[in-house]
Design a protein around this motif. Sequence first.
Motif, short mmCIF file in Angstrom:
data_model
loop_
_atom_site.label_atom_id
_atom_site.label_comp_id
_atom_site.label_asym_id
_atom_site.label_seq_id
_atom_site.Cartn_x
_atom_site.Cartn_y
_atom_site.Cartn_z
N UNK A 242 0.83 -1.20 0.00
CA UNK A 242 0.00 0.00 0.00
C UNK A 242 0.87 1.25 0.00
N UNK A 243 0.43 2.24 -0.76
CA UNK A 243 1.03 3.57 -0.75
C UNK A 243 -0.09 4.56 -0.42
N UNK A 244 -0.01 5.17 0.77
CA UNK A 244 -1.06 6.05 1.28
C UNK A 244 -0.51 7.45 1.50
N UNK A 245 -1.30 8.43 1.12
CA UNK A 245 -0.91 9.84 1.28
C UNK A 245 -1.97 10.52 2.15
N UNK A 246 -1.55 10.97 3.33
CA UNK A 246 -2.47 11.59 4.29
C UNK A 246 -2.21 13.08 4.40
N UNK A 247 -3.28 13.87 4.47
CA UNK A 247 -3.20 15.32 4.59
C UNK A 247 -3.89 15.74 5.90
N UNK A 248 -3.25 16.60 6.68
CA UNK A 248 -3.81 17.00 7.97
C UNK A 248 -3.19 18.33 8.40
N UNK A 249 -3.78 18.94 9.42
CA UNK A 249 -3.29 20.20 9.99
C UNK A 249 -3.23 20.04 11.50
N UNK A 250 -2.06 20.31 12.08
CA UNK A 250 -1.88 20.14 13.53
C UNK A 250 -0.87 21.17 14.03
N UNK A 251 -0.80 21.33 15.35
CA UNK A 251 0.15 22.25 15.96
C UNK A 251 1.52 21.58 16.05
N UNK A 252 2.56 22.29 15.65
CA UNK A 252 3.91 21.76 15.75
C UNK A 252 4.46 21.96 17.16
N UNK A 253 5.73 21.60 17.37
CA UNK A 253 6.28 21.68 18.74
C UNK A 253 6.44 23.12 19.21
N UNK A 254 6.35 24.10 18.32
CA UNK A 254 6.38 25.51 18.70
C UNK A 254 4.99 26.06 19.01
N UNK A 255 3.95 25.24 18.81
CA UNK A 255 2.59 25.68 19.10
C UNK A 255 1.88 26.34 17.96
N UNK A 256 2.48 26.37 16.77
CA UNK A 256 1.85 26.98 15.60
C UNK A 256 1.11 25.94 14.78
N UNK A 257 -0.02 26.37 14.19
CA UNK A 257 -0.76 25.48 13.29
C UNK A 257 0.05 25.25 12.02
N UNK A 258 0.11 24.02 11.59
CA UNK A 258 0.92 23.69 10.42
C UNK A 258 0.17 22.68 9.55
#
Length: 265
Positions: A228-244
């Motif tokens: 399987x080759x899967x490509x996931x897209x998401x938005x989360x806070x990085x270790x600096x606390x910014x949305x990425x």
Amino acid sequence: MKSILLIFTVLFAGTFSRAQSEIAPADSGTEQGEIDFVERLLENDTNVFKEAPKSFGGSSAKPQAAEYTTLNSQSIHSDLAVIQKNYMPKTGRVQLSGGFTLLPSDVFFRTFGLNTKASYHFNETWGLEAFAYVFTSSSRSEVDSLNQEQGLEVKSLLSMQNFYGVNLYFNSIYGKTAWMDSKIIPFEIYQTVGIGKVRTDGGEDATSFQVGLGDLFSLDRSHALRVDLTWAFYSAKNYEGDDQNSNSLFLTLSYGLFWPEPDYR
């Protein structure tokens, strides 16, 4: 002269009488005599009473096309097996699989883990699949070199800890391939699309959308290898606390088991 004509007349009459006796039945007034007469005609290779050849089946009517739509409803055909274009039957079966996953898109860290999947196939084309991934990360040699030689600390802005969700499974292509010129292996190419949840190493949960492409290699009618080759897209806070906004590519190799056993040959 008259005597010579008389001799010829007698000889001709005798020859004609003998020829008639060879062909005419011994008793032309009876049924057995007529049968003997016909047999002698056939033995002499005559064309008398020879019938015209008949068409196949004894009838000149055009043969009718066979009707195959009623095969499944006829008890007389209960011992027939339907040969399908796919080797691995999936309709109404559950597929359980598990294996190894690698994230090849991260150039600074090695991220890999384990996965497990459970699928139910409604028919040979469509199915529904639940999945779960668990990951661990380690730095590559380039990162260790920067830290030791130049005192630089490299951190990943966003690392995945686990990933789970559901996919819609669509099977599109069947085929066969050869293994070392010694074995024919049937395979299926499928696509997946779904939603899931991503948890980062900072404890952040994010909703993901993923698409995938896979290949199922059939070992027999109940066991298979999956790639399987899967490509996931998401938005989360990085270790600096910014949305990425981020995306991750998963390469998975797993072993699959289908249940129950097929109920036809």
